[in-house]
Design a protein around this motif. Structure first.
Motif, PDB file in Angstrom:
ATOM      1  N   ASN A   1      37.250 103.601  72.435  1.00  0.00           N
ATOM      2  CA  ASN A   1      35.836 103.457  72.112  1.00  0.00           C
ATOM      3  C   ASN A   1      35.252 102.329  72.964  1.00  0.00           C
ATOM      4  O   ASN A   1      35.851 101.250  73.065  1.00  0.00           O
ATOM      5  CB  ASN A   1      35.674 103.140  70.615  1.00  0.00           C
ATOM      6  CG  ASN A   1      34.231 103.117  70.175  1.00  0.00           C
ATOM      7  OD1 ASN A   1      33.866 102.328  69.321  1.00  0.00           O
ATOM      8  ND2 ASN A   1      33.393 103.973  70.722  1.00  0.00           N
TER       9      ASN A   1
ATOM     10  N   GLN B   1      33.026  99.383  73.392  1.00  0.00           N
ATOM     11  CA  GLN B   1      32.401  98.407  72.510  1.00  0.00           C
ATOM     12  C   GLN B   1      31.947  97.198  73.308  1.00  0.00           C
ATOM     13  O   GLN B   1      32.414  96.953  74.420  1.00  0.00           O
ATOM     14  CB  GLN B   1      33.374  97.970  71.404  1.00  0.00           C
ATOM     15  CG  GLN B   1      33.829  99.117  70.514  1.00  0.00           C
ATOM     16  CD  GLN B   1      34.798  98.654  69.433  1.00  0.00           C
ATOM     17  OE1 GLN B   1      35.203  97.488  69.406  1.00  0.00           O
ATOM     18  NE2 GLN B   1      35.189  99.590  68.564  1.00  0.00           N
TER      19      GLN B   1
ATOM     20  N   ASN C   1      31.045  95.516  78.610  1.00  0.00           N
ATOM     21  CA  ASN C   1      31.603  96.549  77.750  1.00  0.00           C
ATOM     22  C   ASN C   1      33.100  96.680  78.008  1.00  0.00           C
ATOM     23  O   ASN C   1      33.575  96.437  79.129  1.00  0.00           O
ATOM     24  CB  ASN C   1      30.911  97.891  78.001  1.00  0.00           C
ATOM     25  CG  ASN C   1      29.426  97.814  77.689  1.00  0.00           C
ATOM     26  OD1 ASN C   1      28.995  96.950  76.932  1.00  0.00           O
ATOM     27  ND2 ASN C   1      28.645  98.721  78.276  1.00  0.00           N
TER      28      ASN C   1
ATOM     29  N   GLU D   1      35.756 102.251  57.263  1.00  0.00           N
ATOM     30  CA  GLU D   1      34.566 102.715  57.988  1.00  0.00           C
ATOM     31  C   GLU D   1      33.499 103.212  57.020  1.00  0.00           C
ATOM     32  O   GLU D   1      32.332 102.790  57.086  1.00  0.00           O
ATOM     33  CB  GLU D   1      34.963 103.823  58.957  1.00  0.00           C
ATOM     34  CG  GLU D   1      33.778 104.410  59.713  1.00  0.00           C
ATOM     35  CD  GLU D   1      34.174 105.598  60.566  1.00  0.00           C
ATOM     36  OE1 GLU D   1      33.270 106.242  61.118  1.00  0.00           O
ATOM     37  OE2 GLU D   1      35.382 105.886  60.655  1.00  0.00           O
TER      38      GLU D   1
ATOM     39  N   GLY E   1      29.505 102.953  72.495  1.00  0.00           N
ATOM     40  CA  GLY E   1      29.695 103.985  71.494  1.00  0.00           C
ATOM     41  C   GLY E   1      30.381 105.221  72.025  1.00  0.00           C
ATOM     42  O   GLY E   1      30.681 106.147  71.257  1.00  0.00           O
TER      43      GLY E   1
ATOM     44  N   TYR F   1      21.028 105.909  71.350  1.00  0.00           N
ATOM     45  CA  TYR F   1      21.789 105.891  70.096  1.00  0.00           C
ATOM     46  C   TYR F   1      21.773 107.241  69.393  1.00  0.00           C
ATOM     47  O   TYR F   1      22.528 107.458  68.438  1.00  0.00           O
ATOM     48  CB  TYR F   1      21.221 104.820  69.155  1.00  0.00           C
ATOM     49  CG  TYR F   1      19.856 105.146  68.588  1.00  0.00           C
ATOM     50  CD1 TYR F   1      18.694 104.862  69.304  1.00  0.00           C
ATOM     51  CD2 TYR F   1      19.721 105.768  67.345  1.00  0.00           C
ATOM     52  CE1 TYR F   1      17.452 105.173  68.795  1.00  0.00           C
ATOM     53  CE2 TYR F   1      18.487 106.081  66.834  1.00  0.00           C
ATOM     54  CZ  TYR F   1      17.348 105.780  67.568  1.00  0.00           C
ATOM     55  OH  TYR F   1      16.124 106.092  67.064  1.00  0.00           O
TER      56      TYR F   1
ATOM     57  N   ASP G   1      25.450 100.712  69.333  1.00  0.00           N
ATOM     58  CA  ASP G   1      26.110  99.648  68.557  1.00  0.00           C
ATOM     59  C   ASP G   1      25.761  99.751  67.077  1.00  0.00           C
ATOM     60  O   ASP G   1      25.548  98.752  66.392  1.00  0.00           O
ATOM     61  CB  ASP G   1      25.716  98.278  69.106  1.00  0.00           C
ATOM     62  CG  ASP G   1      26.722  97.203  68.716  1.00  0.00           C
ATOM     63  OD1 ASP G   1      26.379  96.011  68.797  1.00  0.00           O
ATOM     64  OD2 ASP G   1      27.853  97.550  68.301  1.00  0.00           O
ATOM     65  N   LYS G   2      25.704 101.003  66.569  1.00  0.00           N
ATOM     66  CA  LYS G   2      25.362 101.260  65.181  1.00  0.00           C
ATOM     67  C   LYS G   2      26.624 101.401  64.341  1.00  0.00           C
ATOM     68  O   LYS G   2      27.727 101.597  64.854  1.00  0.00           O
ATOM     69  CB  LYS G   2      24.532 102.546  65.065  1.00  0.00           C
ATOM     70  CG  LYS G   2      23.220 102.520  65.833  1.00  0.00           C
ATOM     71  CD  LYS G   2      22.225 101.578  65.211  1.00  0.00           C
ATOM     72  CE  LYS G   2      20.879 101.666  65.906  1.00  0.00           C
ATOM     73  NZ  LYS G   2      19.869 100.783  65.313  1.00  0.00           N
ATOM     74  N   LYS G   3      26.414 101.278  63.003  1.00  0.00           N
ATOM     75  CA  LYS G   3      27.517 101.465  62.059  1.00  0.00           C
ATOM     76  C   LYS G   3      27.599 102.888  61.536  1.00  0.00           C
ATOM     77  O   LYS G   3      28.563 103.239  60.860  1.00  0.00           O
ATOM     78  CB  LYS G   3      27.351 100.499  60.889  1.00  0.00           C
ATOM     79  CG  LYS G   3      27.455  99.029  61.262  1.00  0.00           C
ATOM     80  CD  LYS G   3      28.846  98.690  61.772  1.00  0.00           C
ATOM     81  CE  LYS G   3      28.991  97.198  62.053  1.00  0.00           C
ATOM     82  NZ  LYS G   3      30.329  96.867  62.594  1.00  0.00           N
TER      83      LYS G   3
ATOM     84  N   THR H   1      32.633 102.030  66.785  1.00  0.00           N
ATOM     85  CA  THR H   1      31.258 101.654  67.088  1.00  0.00           C
ATOM     86  C   THR H   1      30.527 102.886  67.592  1.00  0.00           C
ATOM     87  O   THR H   1      30.919 103.490  68.581  1.00  0.00           O
ATOM     88  CB  THR H   1      31.209 100.546  68.147  1.00  0.00           C
ATOM     89  OG1 THR H   1      31.864  99.378  67.636  1.00  0.00           O
ATOM     90  CG2 THR H   1      29.772 100.202  68.512  1.00  0.00           C
ATOM     91  N   TRP H   2      29.432 103.227  66.898  1.00  0.00           N
ATOM     92  CA  TRP H   2      28.689 104.422  67.263  1.00  0.00           C
ATOM     93  C   TRP H   2      27.653 104.083  68.331  1.00  0.00           C
ATOM     94  O   TRP H   2      27.359 102.911  68.583  1.00  0.00           O
ATOM     95  CB  TRP H   2      28.019 105.023  66.040  1.00  0.00           C
ATOM     96  CG  TRP H   2      28.999 105.507  65.004  1.00  0.00           C
ATOM     97  CD1 TRP H   2      29.351 104.886  63.866  1.00  0.00           C
ATOM     98  CD2 TRP H   2      29.769 106.717  65.060  1.00  0.00           C
ATOM     99  NE1 TRP H   2      30.291 105.607  63.166  1.00  0.00           N
ATOM    100  CE2 TRP H   2      30.559 106.760  63.887  1.00  0.00           C
ATOM    101  CE3 TRP H   2      29.872 107.773  65.964  1.00  0.00           C
ATOM    102  CZ2 TRP H   2      31.426 107.802  63.597  1.00  0.00           C
ATOM    103  CZ3 TRP H   2      30.723 108.821  65.670  1.00  0.00           C
ATOM    104  CH2 TRP H   2      31.496 108.829  64.501  1.00  0.00           C
TER     105      TRP H   2
END
Length: 842
Positions: free
Chosen positions: A178, A180, A186, A594, A83, A58, A215-217, A211-212
């Motif tokens: 992206n 995801q 995926n 976002e 991501g 991440y 799977d972060k915001k 989606t970073w």
């Protein structure tokens, strides 16, 4: 940016190439690098190697070109980490792919046709041939044709055509993809596009729902370039407050630098003035929150005051907004942060985060001249409590004590106890209750019954609680008192009908605020009336309130709470209940979902950590507000405050009734059994009343009282009863007379027969005769006995019946008086003869 190139070898096996790629990435990748741009047809192999090297977590972001992605499909390869961002001319939609090819052909044809038209009929003949034996040469005319095609531009055609200096088409469209999570696998998802605007062909980028990595915001930390936001604000204590810079031209922490609208009267010749603004410092609750957001989300900002200095209200005629809302809609700011309240109309115009502070609409008033109330002695309790204590409680307990005493066998016993022995009435019960309530040292009759006495003790405890609470609160109301308009809320009659108040009641709010918008939509008549008194800001309204030019000010609850807390003389007070509850939030232009989601997550995290509560307590508390809250303990005591004491009285009445039942059961059933065991009078040591109830004398007295209490209630009954008693007394006298005659005749017969036998016989004397040792003759003894028998004759003086006077007046001689004393059933005193009364007659 550092460019590194990995050389691919077709003869090398996959494991060997992967191992070599891992070593290459570890060796060549800078330690502080967090973003990778990958352009390779063997992207899967390199990403597998990067995974082994720990470069796909991440913390790292990978961006793939169209060549790395290939033809995108709905399902992404497992080699592509979640991501990953990809840029491609193509899409997962097959129809879109066809449209791309069609667009490319249309641009090529339009460019070729346009270039030929620019030649104006000239022919460019190439001077080379396909014959390979002839050496190739450069076509001079081809360079001219390339230049014509590169400079061709047609922005009004079906497909706009234009090229840059490098000959690349400006009418290009790229899809941003992206990776995801889609269920258990995926997938490539389209999150935006890079395209050229119509007519101008200026490039524009649109992104949504990214989606970073991991799977972060939020994006990975350590980005090579920090984000930068333009933030609009507005002064509102204690959320945003303006202060001057220090002598060194810097802001004292925790204040931050900000640009505010230039005002010549206020700022004078400020050297920082430029473009209508000056450099000042901003501090407050919202600024502290901004610093936390800046640190956590890692961005820089430019903080400036909105030009028209308003939060924003929608014009009813044009439908346009002003203030902060207008600035966001026109793109003048990326976000707005101040005491901006969420309203339905504003939520339709801009995006709001979750509220970081709850608020509503409240009312403040100013304390008026100090006065002492003429009814101060009654103010410790409200009117309902006084009615319950002085009327309902007093009279109900007084009536209960009298009823218990009336029914008690030891008390009035339902009227059987004579008044000369026990004087107690309903009014005397009330007198006893009032005397106990106020602790007066007066003479009062006490009840005898156990239940009545118990109820008296319960009332004494109630009186103790009442006097203690009354005297404790009386001091607070006897001192100098500040009066104020105690408005109940927005529905108070003084706000809805201000002209009925004399003089007319004046109140205001701030122009172009959420409070004004709410009053305009929900209370139009109130809104029209207060328009003449509204102010530009809260400071102006507070000054008018202190001077008495307005009587109430309606605004957001939290700023009013702050003003109450910092007031120098503590003359401001919050009244009524808040209404239209809402919250303060950060605002964004429409479409900035976002950034909004990032701040939503962070604000919720700050709420869970208690950070927002700490900010609220730090900025919104004040000495006057705390003093006002402490002073609430001196408010009037209401019925609910005295509930426990009323429950005590009710319980006492119920327990008193139970004791009354137990008292009756004792006198009817328990006394005769207890009497058998109490031989030594031990019960009298516990209770005198119980000891008396077990003695014979007490029983006789009760029987006598019972007989005396059963009297006739009218003259006819009294006369008939007297006649019967008189006849009974005469019959008893006659019976007594006959008994004496029988005894007399019996003794005379016995005396006569004894005399004859004595003269002619020497037998022993009969019973009752004595033999005189002195030798007295038998004749003398007989004469003496004869005299004794004569005394048994009936009295010559007849006396009245006991039913008349219980005594008969007579004047006997001394001799007859001596004879009367010999009989135990008759007594002579003061010229009257009294007859003994047997227990059986009673």
């Amino acid at each position: 940016m550092k460019e590194i190139i990995f050389e691919y070898d077709d003869t090398e096996s996959y494991p060997d190439m992967t191992k070599r790629a891992v070593q290459f990435l570890k060796r060549e990748t800078p330690k502080d690098n967090r973003i990778f741009l990958l352009h390779s047809s063997e992207a899967k192999t390199l990403l597998d190697a990067a995974a082994e090297a720990g470069l796909t977590t991440y913390k790292y972001l990978w961006i793939l070109t169209s060549q790395s992605i290939g033809i995108p499909t709905k399902r992404a390869s497992r080699s592509f980490p979640v991501g990953t961002i990809g840029v491609s001319y193509l899409s997962t939609d097959s129809d879109y792919v066809d449209s791309v090819y069609k667009k490319a052909v249309e641009i090529g044809v339009a460019t070729w046709v346009g270039a030929l038209q620019k030649l104006n009929g000239r022919v460019l003949q190439p001077d080379f041939t396909c014959n390979t034996s002839v050496p190739a040469s450069q076509w001079i005319g081809g360079q001219e044709l390339y230049t014509i095609m590169r400079n061709f531009e047609d922005l009004r055609g079906t497909v706009p055509v234009s090229f840059d200096q490098n000959g690349l088409s400006r009418n290009v469209e790229l899809n941003v993809l992206n990776v995801q999570v889609d269920g258990y696998s995926n997938a490539w998802s389209e999150i935006g596009r890079w395209y050229a605007e119509e007519r101008t062909l200026n490039p524009k980028l649109e992104l949504k729902g990214i989606t970073w990595p991991g799977d972060k915001k939020i994006p990975p930390r350590g980005r090579p370039e920090r984000r930068f936001f333009s933030i609009a604000t507005l002064e509102e204590e204690p959320y945003v407050m303006y202060t001057k810079r220090n002598e060194k031209g810097a802001c004292n922490p925790p204040a931050v630098s900000c640009r505010i609208v230039y005002n010549r009267t206020l700022h004078g010749d400020d050297p920082t003035a430029a473009n209508g603004t000056v450099q000042w410092c901003c501090a407050g609750l919202s600024i502290d929150l901004l610093q936390i957001l800046r640190t956590r989300l890692e961005f820089d900002y430019d903080l400036f005051e909105v030009p028209d200095r308003t939060c924003g209200v929608k014009d009813q005629n044009t439908g346009k907004w002003n203030g902060l809302i207008k600035t966001l809609q026109e793109g003048g700011a990326d976000m707005a942060l101040t005491s901006l309240q969420i309203t339905p109309n504003r939520a339709e115009a801009v995006e709001f985060t979750v509220p970081y502070l709850e608020t509503g609409t409240a009312i403040i008033v100013s304390l008026r001249n100090d006065t002492i109330s003429a009814y101060a002695i009654l103010e410790p309790y409200d009117y309902g409590a006084w009615c319950l204590i002085l009327f309902i409680s007093v009279h109900s307990v007084g009536a209960s004590i009298f009823i218990f005493e009336w029914l008690s066998p030891r008390g009035l016993d339902q009227g059987r106890t004579p008044m000369r022995e026990h004087s107690f009435s309903l009014f005397r019960s009330f007198w006893l209750i009032w005397a106990m309530l106020f602790g007066a040292a007066v003479s009062a009759d006490n009840p005898r019954g156990v239940s009545a006495r118990f109820m008296g003790n319960v009332w004494a405890l109630f009186a103790l609680v009442f006097l203690a609470s009354y005297t404790a609160n009386l001091a607070a109301f006897m001192i100098t008192k500040n009066t104020y308009y105690d408005l109940e809320g927005i529905t108070d009659w003084r706000l809805n009908s201000p002209l009925k108040h004399q003089p007319p009641f004046k109140f205001a709010t701030v122009f172009n605020s959420s409070t004004e918008e709410n009053l305009r939509d929900n209370h139009p008549s109130m809104y029209e009336y207060m328009t003449d008194f509204n102010t530009q800001n809260i400071k102006e309204a507070v000054n008018l309130l202190r001077r008495g030019q307005i009587q109430a000010f309606i605004y957001d609850a939290s700023p009013l709470q702050f003003q109450v807390g910092i007031d120098k003389n503590c003359q401001l007070m919050l009244v009524g209940k808040p209404y239209a509850m809402s919250g303060y939030a950060v605002a964004f232009p429409k479409g900035q979902t976002e950034l909004k989601e990032e701040m939503d997550d962070l604000i919720l995290e700050l709420q869970d950590d208690g950070e927002l509560e700490r900010l609220r307590k730090y900025w919104l508390s004040g000495p006057c507000y705390s003093k006002q809250r402490i002073g609430q303990s001196s408010q009037r005591l209401r019925e609910l405050n005295f509930t426990s004491a009323f429950i005590l009285l009710a319980s006492g009445i119920v327990l008193g009734g139970l004791l009354l039942v137990m008292e009756h059961l004792y006198f009817r059933f328990g006394r005769k059994y207890l009497k058998k065991y109490d031989k030594c009078g031990c019960c009298a040591l516990v209770s005198i009343s119980m000891g008396k109830s077990l003695t014979f004398e007490q029983t006789i007295m009760e029987a006598i009282d019972l007989k005396k209490r059963h009297k006739c209630k009218n003259p006819i009954c009294e006369t008939s009863l007297w006649k019967i008693r008189h006849e009974l007394d005469l019959a008893l006298l006659k019976i007594e007379k006959l008994n004496k005659e029988l005894r007399r005749e019996k003794n005379l017969n016995a005396l006569t027969s004894s005399r004859h036998e004595a003269e002619g016989s020497s037998d022993p004397l009969p019973i009752g005769w004595k033999d005189n040792e002195a030798g007295a003759g038998s004749s003398d003894a007989i004469d003496a006995k004869h005299a004794e028998v004569e005394n048994l004759r009936p009295e010559t003086n007849m006396r009245r019946s006991p039913s008349y006077t219980q005594a008969v007046t007579s004047d006997p001689t001394s001799e007859s008086e001596a004879q009367l004393q010999e009989y135990s059933d008759l007594r002579y005193n003061d010229g009257k003869v009294y007859q003994k009364v047997d227990n059986d007659e009673v």
